[in-house]
Design a protein around this motif. Structure first.
Motif, PDB file in Angstrom:
ATOM      1  N   UNK A   1       8.250  46.482  66.656  1.00 29.96           N
ATOM      2  CA  UNK A   1       7.818  47.556  67.551  1.00 29.96           C
ATOM      3  C   UNK A   1       6.483  47.199  68.194  1.00 29.96           C
ATOM      4  N   UNK A   2       6.216  47.424  69.502  1.00 22.02           N
ATOM      5  CA  UNK A   2       7.108  48.112  70.423  1.00 22.02           C
ATOM      6  C   UNK A   2       8.058  47.217  71.213  1.00 22.02           C
ATOM      7  N   UNK A   3       7.750  45.942  71.443  1.00 20.17           N
ATOM      8  CA  UNK A   3       8.720  45.215  72.273  1.00 20.17           C
ATOM      9  C   UNK A   3       8.725  43.702  72.086  1.00 20.17           C
ATOM     10  N   UNK A   4       8.611  43.273  70.845  1.00 21.18           N
ATOM     11  CA  UNK A   4       8.716  41.831  70.581  1.00 21.18           C
ATOM     12  C   UNK A   4      10.077  41.520  69.978  1.00 21.18           C
ATOM     13  N   UNK A   5      10.604  40.377  70.356  1.00 20.21           N
ATOM     14  CA  UNK A   5      11.848  39.916  69.741  1.00 20.21           C
ATOM     15  C   UNK A   5      11.424  38.831  68.759  1.00 20.21           C
ATOM     16  N   UNK A   6      11.839  38.978  67.509  1.00 21.71           N
ATOM     17  CA  UNK A   6      11.331  38.086  66.460  1.00 21.71           C
ATOM     18  C   UNK A   6      12.459  37.465  65.637  1.00 21.71           C
ATOM     19  N   UNK A   7      12.147  36.309  65.072  1.00 17.75           N
ATOM     20  CA  UNK A   7      13.009  35.701  64.051  1.00 17.75           C
ATOM     21  C   UNK A   7      12.081  35.518  62.856  1.00 17.75           C
ATOM     22  N   UNK A   8      12.419  36.156  61.731  1.00 17.53           N
ATOM     23  CA  UNK A   8      11.465  36.223  60.628  1.00 17.53           C
ATOM     24  C   UNK A   8      10.257  36.991  61.136  1.00 17.53           C
ATOM     25  N   UNK A   9       9.050  36.448  60.934  1.00 13.73           N
ATOM     26  CA  UNK A   9       7.895  37.160  61.493  1.00 13.73           C
ATOM     27  C   UNK A   9       7.318  36.420  62.703  1.00 13.73           C
ATOM     28  N   UNK A  10       8.169  35.602  63.327  1.00 15.73           N
ATOM     29  CA  UNK A  10       7.678  34.831  64.472  1.00 15.73           C
ATOM     30  C   UNK A  10       8.320  35.292  65.781  1.00 15.73           C
ATOM     31  N   UNK A  11       7.483  35.363  66.790  1.00 14.54           N
ATOM     32  CA  UNK A  11       7.960  35.894  68.079  1.00 14.54           C
ATOM     33  C   UNK A  11       8.780  34.844  68.824  1.00 14.54           C
ATOM     34  N   UNK A  12       9.936  35.279  69.340  1.00 15.40           N
ATOM     35  CA  UNK A  12      10.792  34.359  70.098  1.00 15.40           C
ATOM     36  C   UNK A  12      10.947  34.838  71.541  1.00 15.40           C
ATOM     37  N   UNK A  13      10.580  36.119  71.781  1.00 15.92           N
ATOM     38  CA  UNK A  13      10.703  36.624  73.145  1.00 15.92           C
ATOM     39  C   UNK A  13       9.903  37.890  73.344  1.00 15.92           C
ATOM     40  N   UNK A  14       9.653  38.207  74.615  1.00 14.10           N
ATOM     41  CA  UNK A  14       8.889  39.414  74.939  1.00 14.10           C
ATOM     42  C   UNK A  14       9.293  39.964  76.298  1.00 14.10           C
TER      43      UNK A  14
ATOM     44  N   UNK B   1      18.044  41.747  74.642  1.00 14.72           N
ATOM     45  CA  UNK B   1      17.722  40.361  74.260  1.00 14.72           C
ATOM     46  C   UNK B   1      18.128  40.119  72.805  1.00 14.72           C
ATOM     47  N   UNK B   2      17.768  41.070  71.938  1.00 15.43           N
ATOM     48  CA  UNK B   2      18.097  40.884  70.512  1.00 15.43           C
ATOM     49  C   UNK B   2      19.616  40.792  70.326  1.00 15.43           C
ATOM     50  N   UNK B   3      20.340  41.715  70.944  1.00 20.62           N
ATOM     51  CA  UNK B   3      21.804  41.703  70.833  1.00 20.62           C
ATOM     52  C   UNK B   3      22.405  40.392  71.323  1.00 20.62           C
ATOM     53  N   UNK B   4      21.950  39.961  72.501  1.00 21.82           N
ATOM     54  CA  UNK B   4      22.550  38.766  73.092  1.00 21.82           C
ATOM     55  C   UNK B   4      22.190  37.517  72.285  1.00 21.82           C
ATOM     56  N   UNK B   5      20.952  37.458  71.779  1.00 20.99           N
ATOM     57  CA  UNK B   5      20.568  36.283  70.978  1.00 20.99           C
ATOM     58  C   UNK B   5      21.341  36.252  69.660  1.00 20.99           C
ATOM     59  N   UNK B   6      21.468  37.414  69.046  1.00 21.03           N
ATOM     60  CA  UNK B   6      22.214  37.482  67.780  1.00 21.03           C
ATOM     61  C   UNK B   6      23.662  37.071  68.000  1.00 21.03           C
ATOM     62  N   UNK B   7      24.262  37.660  69.024  1.00 22.18           N
ATOM     63  CA  UNK B   7      25.680  37.396  69.305  1.00 22.18           C
ATOM     64  C   UNK B   7      25.905  35.943  69.674  1.00 22.18           C
ATOM     65  N   UNK B   8      24.980  35.394  70.427  1.00 19.54           N
ATOM     66  CA  UNK B   8      25.182  34.044  70.955  1.00 19.54           C
ATOM     67  C   UNK B   8      24.891  32.965  69.924  1.00 19.54           C
ATOM     68  N   UNK B   9      23.904  33.216  69.049  1.00 15.09           N
ATOM     69  CA  UNK B   9      23.460  32.144  68.145  1.00 15.09           C
ATOM     70  C   UNK B   9      23.782  32.420  66.680  1.00 15.09           C
ATOM     71  N   UNK B  10      24.095  33.694  66.375  1.00 14.18           N
ATOM     72  CA  UNK B  10      24.307  34.147  64.982  1.00 14.18           C
ATOM     73  C   UNK B  10      23.024  34.072  64.143  1.00 14.18           C
ATOM     74  N   UNK B  11      21.894  33.894  64.814  1.00 11.55           N
ATOM     75  CA  UNK B  11      20.621  33.902  64.077  1.00 11.55           C
ATOM     76  C   UNK B  11      20.257  35.339  63.725  1.00 11.55           C
ATOM     77  N   UNK B  12      19.398  35.494  62.717  1.00 15.02           N
ATOM     78  CA  UNK B  12      18.981  36.823  62.300  1.00 15.02           C
ATOM     79  C   UNK B  12      17.789  37.258  63.168  1.00 15.02           C
ATOM     80  N   UNK B  13      18.117  37.852  64.310  1.00  8.35           N
ATOM     81  CA  UNK B  13      17.091  38.236  65.280  1.00  8.35           C
ATOM     82  C   UNK B  13      16.747  39.708  65.068  1.00  8.35           C
ATOM     83  N   UNK B  14      15.453  40.009  65.070  1.00  7.96           N
ATOM     84  CA  UNK B  14      15.023  41.396  64.876  1.00  7.96           C
ATOM     85  C   UNK B  14      14.033  41.809  65.957  1.00  7.96           C
ATOM     86  N   UNK B  15      13.623  43.079  65.867  1.00 11.97           N
ATOM     87  CA  UNK B  15      12.680  43.614  66.839  1.00 11.97           C
ATOM     88  C   UNK B  15      11.410  44.057  66.125  1.00 11.97           C
TER      89      UNK B  15
END
Ligand code: BTN
Length: 252
Positions: free
Chosen positions: A106-119, A90-104
């Motif tokens: 631990x253990x399994x949240x997808x975040x932008x900054x400190x806000x959750x965007x996916x799980x 999810x992180x790879x595809x979101x980063x690649x698709x949107x160029x946003x700074x998407x991070x992970x």
């Protein structure tokens, strides 16, 4: 069928639902009737979307809610690792698709900054694994309850524009299949390394709520099975497994 999808298994069969209780529950029924590997169930909204530890996953229109059925013939101790490869996809595809700074986180949240965007919610049933994926894609944040608004974001909000869910899903399924093949070929090490490079939790002070109580320390690194290596106040490293974790609070 997704136009131009370049996968051999994931997403080859897609079942679209306008509304369901939970796509993971739909997937469970299909697994029990012998559904093959790679089938994806997608719903526009869920009335009983579930997160980890039976938490509610609020699922209004605009979000992406889907479940992928996999049948990996690997030992039970490796199954836990699937949620790491899925969150990385999810992180790879979101980063690649949107160029946003998407991070992970631990253990399994997808975040932008400190806000959750996916799980991710991975569940096993009858030897199959169901990867439940929720992404706040084109979600209007105004529909979320006040207490959640501080903790979550959506791709639409961050980008300031709507993204095409089908184009994004194509990318997601391709990344997922690629990482799944790496996992089947036992390349867990390279998955963990990439996870570490995107993990915003590492190097930070954390409070981790486990069933048996709270542990505190610095999120030092990750082990080869995705476990968090926590540097305690006593200078000792403890391995924390995601299955034992109730909550992770990043404190500094
Ligand atoms: C979490 O972060 O706690 C996991 C959230 C997983 C939500 C997805 S949405 C699709 C699938 N169906 C569900 O009921 N849950 C997962």
């Amino acid at each position: 069928m997704l136009k131009g999808l370049n996968t051999k298994i994931i997403g080859k069969r897609l079942l679209y639902l306008k509304e369901t209780s939970s796509t993971n529950d739909e997937a469970k029924v299909l697994v029990r009737s012998g559904e093959k590997e790679g089938t994806v169930i997608i719903a526009e909204t869920q009335t009983k979307g579930r997160g980890r530890l039976s938490r509610k996953w609020v699922s209004p229109a605009g979000g992406l809610y889907l479940s992928v059925i996999l049948r990996p013939y690997v030992g039970a101790q490796r199954l836990q690792f699937i949620s790491f490869l899925a969150s990385l996809a999810i992180a790879r595809s979101l980063k690649g698709f949107t160029k946003l700074d998407v991070n992970l986180k631990w253990p399994n949240d997808i975040v932008i900054g400190n806000k959750k965007v996916g799980g991710i919610l991975c569940e096993s049933v009858k030897g199959a694994v169901i990867i439940g994926i929720g992404v706040n894609l084109n979600t209007n944040l105004a529909v979320f309850p006040q207490n959640l608004k501080k903790q979550i974001t959506s791709v639409k909000f961050e980008l300031g524009e709507i993204i095409n869910p089908e184009h994004y899903m194509k990318r997601l399924f391709e990344e997922l299949e690629h990482l799944y093949n790496e996992f089947l070929h036992k390349k867990d090490h390279s998955i963990v390394n990439e996870w570490k490079s995107l993990c915003s939790t590492l190097g930070r002070s954390v409070d981790i709520q486990l069933e048996q109580g709270k542990v505190r320390g610095i999120a030092w690194s990750m082990g080869d099975r995705g476990q968090l290596l926590l540097l305690g106040l006593n200078g000792k490293i403890t391995k924390v497994y995601q299955s034992d974790v109730i909550k992770v609070d990043v404190t500094e």
